[in-house]
Motif scaffolding. Structure first.
Motif, PDB file in Angstrom:
ATOM      1  N   VAL A   8       0.854  -1.188   0.000  1.00  0.00           N
ATOM      2  CA  VAL A   8       0.000   0.000   0.000  1.00  0.00           C
ATOM      3  C   VAL A   8       0.891   1.239   0.000  1.00  0.00           C
ATOM      4  CG1 VAL A   8      -1.788   1.318   1.173  1.00  0.00           C
ATOM      5  CG2 VAL A   8      -1.827  -1.188   1.262  1.00  0.00           C
ATOM      6  N   SER A   9       0.777   2.056  -1.038  1.00  0.00           N
ATOM      7  CA  SER A   9       1.507   3.324  -1.089  1.00  0.00           C
ATOM      8  C   SER A   9       0.821   4.338  -0.186  1.00  0.00           C
ATOM      9  CB  SER A   9       1.556   3.845  -2.515  1.00  0.00           C
ATOM     10  OG  SER A   9       2.141   5.136  -2.556  1.00  0.00           O
ATOM     11  N   LEU A  10       1.624   5.090   0.554  1.00  0.00           N
ATOM     12  CA  LEU A  10       1.086   6.083   1.485  1.00  0.00           C
ATOM     13  C   LEU A  10       1.235   7.505   0.966  1.00  0.00           C
ATOM     14  CD1 LEU A  10       2.527   4.623   4.813  1.00  0.00           C
ATOM     15  CD2 LEU A  10       0.418   4.002   3.619  1.00  0.00           C
ATOM     16  N   GLU A  11       1.910   7.665  -0.169  1.00  0.00           N
ATOM     17  CA  GLU A  11       2.130   9.004  -0.709  1.00  0.00           C
ATOM     18  C   GLU A  11       1.186   9.282  -1.876  1.00  0.00           C
ATOM     19  OE1 GLU A  11       5.967   9.432  -2.737  1.00  0.00           O
ATOM     20  OE2 GLU A  11       6.270   7.295  -2.357  1.00  0.00           O
ATOM     21  N   GLU A  12       1.219  10.494  -2.331  1.00  0.00           N
ATOM     22  CA  GLU A  12       0.255  10.933  -3.332  1.00  0.00           C
ATOM     23  C   GLU A  12       0.426  10.186  -4.652  1.00  0.00           C
ATOM     24  OE1 GLU A  12      -1.356  15.140  -5.286  1.00  0.00           O
ATOM     25  OE2 GLU A  12       0.591  15.057  -4.282  1.00  0.00           O
ATOM     26  N   ASN A  13      -0.707   9.829  -5.237  1.00  0.00           N
ATOM     27  CA  ASN A  13      -0.735   9.220  -6.563  1.00  0.00           C
ATOM     28  C   ASN A  13      -1.771   9.972  -7.391  1.00  0.00           C
ATOM     29  OD1 ASN A  13      -0.903   7.674  -8.849  1.00  0.00           O
ATOM     30  ND2 ASN A  13      -1.234   5.725  -7.803  1.00  0.00           N
TER      31      ASN A  13
ATOM     32  N   ARG B 114       6.981   5.708  -7.375  1.00  0.00           N
ATOM     33  CA  ARG B 114       7.510   6.313  -6.156  1.00  0.00           C
ATOM     34  C   ARG B 114       7.759   5.229  -5.115  1.00  0.00           C
ATOM     35  NH1 ARG B 114       3.846  11.831  -5.370  1.00  0.00           N
ATOM     36  NH2 ARG B 114       4.447  12.825  -7.332  1.00  0.00           N
ATOM     37  N   ALA B 115       8.764   5.454  -4.277  1.00  0.00           N
ATOM     38  CA  ALA B 115       9.081   4.483  -3.234  1.00  0.00           C
ATOM     39  C   ALA B 115       9.434   5.199  -1.939  1.00  0.00           C
ATOM     40  CB  ALA B 115      10.239   3.598  -3.671  1.00  0.00           C
ATOM     41  N   MET B 116       8.835   6.377  -1.736  1.00  0.00           N
ATOM     42  CA  MET B 116       9.180   7.194  -0.575  1.00  0.00           C
ATOM     43  C   MET B 116       8.456   6.757   0.685  1.00  0.00           C
ATOM     44  SD  MET B 116       9.192  11.351  -0.308  1.00  0.00           S
ATOM     45  CE  MET B 116       7.439  11.481  -0.680  1.00  0.00           C
ATOM     46  N   ALA B 117       7.261   6.168   0.543  1.00  0.00           N
ATOM     47  CA  ALA B 117       6.487   5.794   1.724  1.00  0.00           C
ATOM     48  C   ALA B 117       5.480   4.714   1.353  1.00  0.00           C
ATOM     49  CB  ALA B 117       5.763   7.012   2.293  1.00  0.00           C
ATOM     50  N   TYR B 118       5.601   3.545   1.970  1.00  0.00           N
ATOM     51  CA  TYR B 118       4.655   2.468   1.691  1.00  0.00           C
ATOM     52  C   TYR B 118       4.652   1.454   2.834  1.00  0.00           C
ATOM     53  CZ  TYR B 118       8.931   0.054   0.047  1.00  0.00           C
ATOM     54  OH  TYR B 118      10.177  -0.485  -0.058  1.00  0.00           O
ATOM     55  N   ALA B 119       3.551   0.722   2.905  1.00  0.00           N
ATOM     56  CA  ALA B 119       3.436  -0.407   3.824  1.00  0.00           C
ATOM     57  C   ALA B 119       3.554  -1.681   3.008  1.00  0.00           C
ATOM     58  CB  ALA B 119       2.096  -0.362   4.557  1.00  0.00           C
ATOM     59  N   ILE B 120       4.269  -2.667   3.536  1.00  0.00           N
ATOM     60  CA  ILE B 120       4.469  -3.908   2.810  1.00  0.00           C
ATOM     61  C   ILE B 120       4.331  -5.092   3.758  1.00  0.00           C
ATOM     62  CG2 ILE B 120       6.996  -3.860   3.098  1.00  0.00           C
ATOM     63  CD1 ILE B 120       7.146  -5.047   0.225  1.00  0.00           C
TER      64      ILE B 120
ATOM     65  N   TYR C  15      -1.568  -1.089  -4.253  1.00  0.00           N
ATOM     66  CA  TYR C  15      -2.730  -0.384  -3.727  1.00  0.00           C
ATOM     67  C   TYR C  15      -2.304   0.985  -3.207  1.00  0.00           C
ATOM     68  CZ  TYR C  15      -4.789  -5.005  -4.027  1.00  0.00           C
ATOM     69  OH  TYR C  15      -5.233  -6.209  -4.498  1.00  0.00           O
ATOM     70  N   GLN C  16      -3.270   1.867  -3.097  1.00  0.00           N
ATOM     71  CA  GLN C  16      -3.030   3.258  -2.714  1.00  0.00           C
ATOM     72  C   GLN C  16      -3.940   3.645  -1.563  1.00  0.00           C
ATOM     73  OE1 GLN C  16      -0.911   5.766  -3.979  1.00  0.00           O
ATOM     74  NE2 GLN C  16      -1.714   7.003  -2.294  1.00  0.00           N
ATOM     75  N   LEU C  17      -3.363   4.256  -0.544  1.00  0.00           N
ATOM     76  CA  LEU C  17      -4.156   4.815   0.543  1.00  0.00           C
ATOM     77  C   LEU C  17      -4.713   6.160   0.111  1.00  0.00           C
ATOM     78  CD1 LEU C  17      -4.974   4.601   3.611  1.00  0.00           C
ATOM     79  CD2 LEU C  17      -2.987   6.063   4.054  1.00  0.00           C
ATOM     80  N   SER C  18      -6.008   6.339   0.322  1.00  0.00           N
ATOM     81  CA  SER C  18      -6.659   7.602  -0.033  1.00  0.00           C
ATOM     82  C   SER C  18      -7.494   8.099   1.148  1.00  0.00           C
ATOM     83  CB  SER C  18      -7.553   7.400  -1.257  1.00  0.00           C
ATOM     84  OG  SER C  18      -8.238   8.584  -1.591  1.00  0.00           O
ATOM     85  N   PRO C  19      -7.295   9.362   1.571  1.00  0.00           N
ATOM     86  CA  PRO C  19      -6.278  10.307   1.080  1.00  0.00           C
ATOM     87  C   PRO C  19      -4.882   9.914   1.547  1.00  0.00           C
ATOM     88  CG  PRO C  19      -7.408  11.223   2.967  1.00  0.00           C
ATOM     89  CD  PRO C  19      -8.123   9.957   2.655  1.00  0.00           C
ATOM     90  N   HIS C  20      -3.880  10.367   0.825  1.00  0.00           N
ATOM     91  CA  HIS C  20      -2.505  10.044   1.187  1.00  0.00           C
ATOM     92  C   HIS C  20      -2.112  10.768   2.471  1.00  0.00           C
ATOM     93  CE1 HIS C  20      -2.118  13.833  -1.075  1.00  0.00           C
ATOM     94  NE2 HIS C  20      -1.035  14.052  -0.334  1.00  0.00           N
ATOM     95  N   VAL C  21      -1.123  10.228   3.173  1.00  0.00           N
ATOM     96  CA  VAL C  21      -0.691  10.815   4.447  1.00  0.00           C
ATOM     97  C   VAL C  21       0.793  11.166   4.440  1.00  0.00           C
ATOM     98  CG1 VAL C  21      -2.503   9.759   5.847  1.00  0.00           C
ATOM     99  CG2 VAL C  21      -0.387   8.494   5.405  1.00  0.00           C
ATOM    100  N   VAL C  22       1.442  11.024   3.295  1.00  0.00           N
ATOM    101  CA  VAL C  22       2.857  11.384   3.151  1.00  0.00           C
ATOM    102  C   VAL C  22       3.011  12.139   1.840  1.00  0.00           C
ATOM    103  CG1 VAL C  22       5.219  10.549   2.906  1.00  0.00           C
ATOM    104  CG2 VAL C  22       3.653   9.379   4.460  1.00  0.00           C
ATOM    105  N   SER C  23       3.760  13.221   1.887  1.00  0.00           N
ATOM    106  CA  SER C  23       4.017  14.002   0.679  1.00  0.00           C
ATOM    107  C   SER C  23       5.511  14.288   0.576  1.00  0.00           C
ATOM    108  CB  SER C  23       3.219  15.316   0.707  1.00  0.00           C
ATOM    109  OG  SER C  23       3.537  16.076   1.859  1.00  0.00           O
ATOM    110  N   ALA C  24       5.910  14.764  -0.587  1.00  0.00           N
ATOM    111  CA  ALA C  24       7.311  15.110  -0.800  1.00  0.00           C
ATOM    112  C   ALA C  24       7.580  16.484  -0.207  1.00  0.00           C
ATOM    113  CB  ALA C  24       7.631  15.095  -2.290  1.00  0.00           C
ATOM    114  N   GLY C  25       8.449  16.539   0.776  1.00  0.00           N
ATOM    115  CA  GLY C  25       8.778  17.804   1.411  1.00  0.00           C
ATOM    116  C   GLY C  25       9.778  18.607   0.599  1.00  0.00           C
TER     117      GLY C  25
END
Length: 269
Positions: A116-121, A146-152, A186-196
């Motif tokens: 599950v990706s946690l960043e914006e898609n 992207r591979a900046m934030a995910y649950a596996i 899979y994607q978490l919506s809304p995302h909870v991690v963004s690129a700072g």
């Protein structure tokens, strides 16, 4: 759910920024020292497929890029060893206020999905596999590299490890290639991690400079390769939808669902 933050030991500013964000949310985490391929001779991959890498990216791999992939690969193996889902963050992530609530949601709903990706898609999302009042988990017909934030989860980690014996692409490109590792994304919506701001101005990996394809044959080969991958993505999505439809039909045929099951019909003969 354990949290691992991939970070170079020398990146003091980044580590402090991540520590401040996660401690503000009262979350425990562990820094994982990014593997520096210039300092170690350990082979994390059987070989580098340079031709395949160039087909994927149009350029040569960077040393730090290989180290980044090796770091993710090591944490996938850690996930398998632990036998439980984990969260992987890179140290340029900007964690938002809903991150803690998202973890609770993932612990209840996300383990069976694998990745599950946690960043914006910003790409189009597919059907929702799970919902709560605040979050939803959507299937990704196309991933945003992207591979900046995910649950596996261990099942997905095992598929990733098995498919990454040879280095053929950067880690984010590899994750996108569902037809290679066979793991739905899979994607978490809304995302909870963004690129700072750190991510926007990052030069840690290095300058990704594409090669100039002077030969027509090279340009044609890349175009055909990308075309085949698009077809493979479409086929993977079709197979995924067919399996979901089959599972839905089977659940409707279970005893007590108001439908006659196939097994029950066969047993009455």
């Amino acid at each position: 759910m354990r949290i691992f933050v991939i970070s170079l030991r020398t990146q003091v500013e980044r580590r402090q920024a991540m520590r401040t964000q996660l401690e503000r949310l009262n979350l425990r985490f562990t820094f994982f020292d990014t593997i520096d391929m210039r300092q170690t001779k350990t082979k994390y991959f059987r070989a580098l497929d340079l031709h395949q890498f160039q087909l994927n990216t149009g350029r040569f791999p960077l040393t730090n890029e290989v180290g980044c992939f090796a770091s993710h690969l090591t944490l996938w193996r850690t996930c398998i060893t632990l036998g439980e889902p984990i969260i992987i963050l890179e140290d340029d992530a900007c964690v938002e206020d809903g991150f803690s609530d998202a973890i609770l949601f993932l612990e209840r709903k996300g383990g069976d999905l694998g990745f599950v990706s946690l960043e914006e898609n910003r790409l189009r999302l597919g059907c929702a596999e799970a919902r709560s009042r605040s979050f939803a988990l959507h299937y990704c017909p196309k991933y945003s590299r992207r591979a900046m934030a995910y649950a596996i989860a261990p099942t997905a980690a095992h598929r990733f490890v098995e498919a990454s014996r040879y280095l053929t692409a950067p880690v984010d490109r590899f994750i996108e290639e569902v037809w290679v590792h066979k793991q739905p994304l899979y994607q978490l919506s809304p995302h909870v991690v963004s690129a700072g701001e750190i991510a926007m101005n990052s030069t840690t990996i290095g300058l990704r400079r594409r090669l100039r394809c002077r030969r027509l044959s090279s340009r044609c080969e890349r175009a055909l390769y990308n075309g085949r991958n698009n077809v493979r993505r479409v086929l993977f999505n079709l197979i995924y939808r067919a399996r979901k439809l089959g599972a839905l039909r089977q659940s409707k045929c279970l005893p007590g669902s108001g439908h006659v099951s196939v097994a029950g019909r066969g047993g009455s003969r």
